[in-house]
Each structure stands twice: as structure tokens, then as C-alpha cells.
Design a protein around this motif. Structure first.
Motif, PDB file in Angstrom:
ATOM      1  N   GLU A  70       0.803  -1.223   0.000  1.00 55.30           N
ATOM      2  CA  GLU A  70       0.000   0.000   0.000  1.00 55.30           C
ATOM      3  C   GLU A  70       0.838   1.276   0.000  1.00 55.30           C
ATOM      4  OE1 GLU A  70       0.435  -1.223   4.390  1.00 55.30           O
ATOM      5  OE2 GLU A  70       0.252  -2.180   2.407  1.00 55.30           O
TER       6      GLU A  70
ATOM      7  N   GLU B 243      -4.023  14.376   6.661  1.00 56.64           N
ATOM      8  CA  GLU B 243      -4.459  14.082   5.302  1.00 56.64           C
ATOM      9  C   GLU B 243      -5.121  15.274   4.619  1.00 56.64           C
ATOM     10  OE1 GLU B 243      -4.988  11.951   1.825  1.00 56.64           O
ATOM     11  OE2 GLU B 243      -3.796  11.450   3.590  1.00 56.64           O
TER      12      GLU B 243
ATOM     13  N   THR C  75       7.150   5.183   7.285  1.00 59.58           N
ATOM     14  CA  THR C  75       5.826   5.719   7.586  1.00 59.58           C
ATOM     15  C   THR C  75       5.980   6.869   8.564  1.00 59.58           C
ATOM     16  OG1 THR C  75       4.772   3.545   7.301  1.00 59.58           O
ATOM     17  CG2 THR C  75       3.530   5.219   8.516  1.00 59.58           C
TER      18      THR C  75
ATOM     19  N   GLU D 105      -6.226   6.749  -3.621  1.00 60.82           N
ATOM     20  CA  GLU D 105      -6.077   6.012  -2.371  1.00 60.82           C
ATOM     21  C   GLU D 105      -5.354   4.703  -2.659  1.00 60.82           C
ATOM     22  OE1 GLU D 105      -6.781   6.846   0.677  1.00 60.82           O
ATOM     23  OE2 GLU D 105      -7.440   8.804   0.028  1.00 60.82           O
TER      24      GLU D 105
ATOM     25  N   LYS E 216       0.878   7.213   6.655  1.00 62.13           N
ATOM     26  CA  LYS E 216       0.775   6.412   5.436  1.00 62.13           C
ATOM     27  C   LYS E 216       2.172   6.051   4.936  1.00 62.13           C
ATOM     28  CE  LYS E 216      -3.752   7.935   3.813  1.00 62.13           C
ATOM     29  NZ  LYS E 216      -4.526   8.426   2.652  1.00 62.13           N
TER      30      LYS E 216
END
Length: 274
Positions: A113, A245, A214, A273, A177
């Protein structure tokens, strides 16, 4: 005896300096606490060996000091001692290597991801490229680098038209993220290093190196070049802004795309995303 005392004071002073030193690493701002743990393990092992060797030297100086009538013994080899030294040294080296190898595997094993972000280095500045609405970076080639195309993006690749270009500005990233940093250099060896992230990697001309991390807390963090790259090396600095975000998306939509910079229509940059 003076030498013995000096050697003992070296060990005691080293331990006290380590315990109370003001020169310690900065508070961590990424998931790489494993690297701190590896460094601490290395400190303990090398510190214990350092202390043992110096104290052994002090003992030898005291135990075998000059005395009238004492004659030195000649013992060219001692298989038992050599065996013990080999075993202990091997265990010490393994204890230092094992944590590093485990962390290294994690360091280069990128989560599925993770968002790809390209870092482009040249004497003596940083530029960045982020994926646009399609969520992927277009192709690039060093042969395509020019004044109008400083990152060498392939204009024939449709995937690169909406890539977000960040030149002479801070890099912004969202908190929490994972990010895969793709590292390119246009000229000489550089090294992308953010101390708070515990993350760094050499940037080799003609290669794309990478690591991932991250961000875990918001703030402004300085980018350093950790590889001597010329007379302007000390001035090759930049900043990474870690944001929530919503703030990150607001910044992203204001950044120009490759299409806009190359004279085509501006494409609105809405990140996909993972």
C-alpha cells in the motif's frame, strides 16, 4: 601505576560520557524505531568489548609490572586462549550483525500500500515527483533531462502527464501512510537523509535506489545530503512537511503537474487512495 589509573579512568569516563552526553539522536518521527534498537545493541556490545579490553590492559600493566629478579616467560602460542578468543569474537560479531540484517530486510521490503515518491538530487538541490490522479509515476530517463524537463520525465508516457512536480519547495507527505522513496541522482553521489526518520540511502547516478518509511508525527523535518558531493555539499538542504491528510490534499491540489509545466493543460492532482 599511573598508566593503570589512566586506563581505568578512560573506561569510567567513557561510560559516564555515554550516560550523560547531550549529543544524542533526535526524537524519532517514523516507524524505524528498530534502527534505534539496533544502534543501542551495537553500543552495548562494542562498549562492553572496549571496557573489557582496556581493563585487561590495565590488569596486565599492573600484574606484569617490573620487579627485580622477574624474568619474562616466552609463550608463542596458546591454543586454548586462541579458541576462546575466536568463539567470543565470533559471537560478538554475530550479535551485532543479526539485528542489522533483520532490520535491513524490513527496510527494503516495501508494503503493497506504500505510495511512491521520487526524490531527484543534483548539485546542490532537491526536487520531488509525486503520483497524480492515476496513482503511479510515469517513466523517466536521464537522457531526457533539459532546462524544460529537469527531472527527465518521458513526455510520451501518459502516466507521467499528471505527475506532481515539486521544485525548490518543501516536500509534503501525509502522516500515518507508508511511502516508498525512489532516489535518483543527475550528476554525482548524493545521500537522502532525514535524521528524525532514521532513514537514509545513497543516490547513485544511473541507478534508482529506494527505501520506505511511515511518518508518525506531524512537523517540519530537515533533509540533508549525507554524501560529500562537491563544494556546495553543506548547502544542499531541504525540508519535509508531515501533515494530516486534509492539509496534505490541499497542498497537493496546488502543485503543478508535468503536463502544466510542459505547456499542456493543467491536470488537477487528486491522489489515488492505496
Amino acid at each position: 601505576m599511573a598508566i593503570v589509573i589512566v586506563l581505568i579512568l578512560v573506561v569510567v569516563g567513557s561510560v559516564l560520557f555515554h550516560a550523560f552526553s547531550p549529543w544524542w539522536w533526535t526524537p524519532i518521527a517514523s516507524n524505524w524505531g528498530y534502527i534505534d534498537t539496533t544502534l543501542v545493541i551495537t553500543f552495548w556490545i562494542t562498549g562492553a568489548v572496549f571496557g573489557a579490553v582496556i581493563l585487561f590492559m590495565a590488569f596486565c600493566v599492573w600484574r606484569y609490572r617490573h620487579k627485580p629478579g622477574r624474568v619474562a616467560e616466552f609463550e608463542p602460542e596458546n591454543k586454548r586462549l586462541e579458541l576462546w578468543l575466536t568463539v567470543v569474537t565470533g559471537l560478538g560479531v554475530a550479535a551485532m550483525l543479526a539485528p542489522g540484517l533483520i532490520v535491513w530486510k524490513q527496510y527494503v521490503t516495501v508494503p503493497d500500500e506504500a505510495t511512491e515518491v521520487e526524490v531527484f538530487a543534483q548539485q546542490w538541490s532537491w526536487s520531488f515527483r509525486l503520483p497524480g490522479a492515476d496513482g503511479q509515476l510515469g517513466r523517466s530517463n536521464a537522457r531526457l533531462i533539459s532546462a524544460d524537463n529537469p527531472l527527465g520525465i518521458d513526455p510520451r508516457d501518459a502516466a507521467g502527464q499528471d505527475d506532481v512536480i515539486v521544485e525548490n519547495e518543501d516536500l509534503h507527505l501525509p502522516r500515518g501512510k507508508p511511502v516508498k522513496m525512489l532516489l535518483r541522482s543527475a550528476d554525482v553521489l548524493h545521500d537522502f537523509y532525514v535524521p528524525e526518520f532514521r532513514a537514509k540511502m545513497d543516490m547513485v547516478p544511473g541507478m534508482i535506489t529506494y527505501f520506505w518509511f511511515t511518518p508518525i508525527r506531524t512537523g517540519e523535518f530537515e533533509i540533508l545530503c549525507a554524501e560529500l558531493c562537491g563544494v556546495g555539499h553543506g548547502y544542499m538542504r531541504g525540508y519535509v512537511q508531515i501533515e494530516e491528510e486534509d492539509a496534505y490534499q490541499d497542498w497537493l491540489t496546488e502543485m503543478p503537474t508535468f503536463a502544466a509545466l510542459s505547456g499542456g493543460p493543467r491536470i488537477r492532482t487528486v491522489s489515488a487512495e492505496p
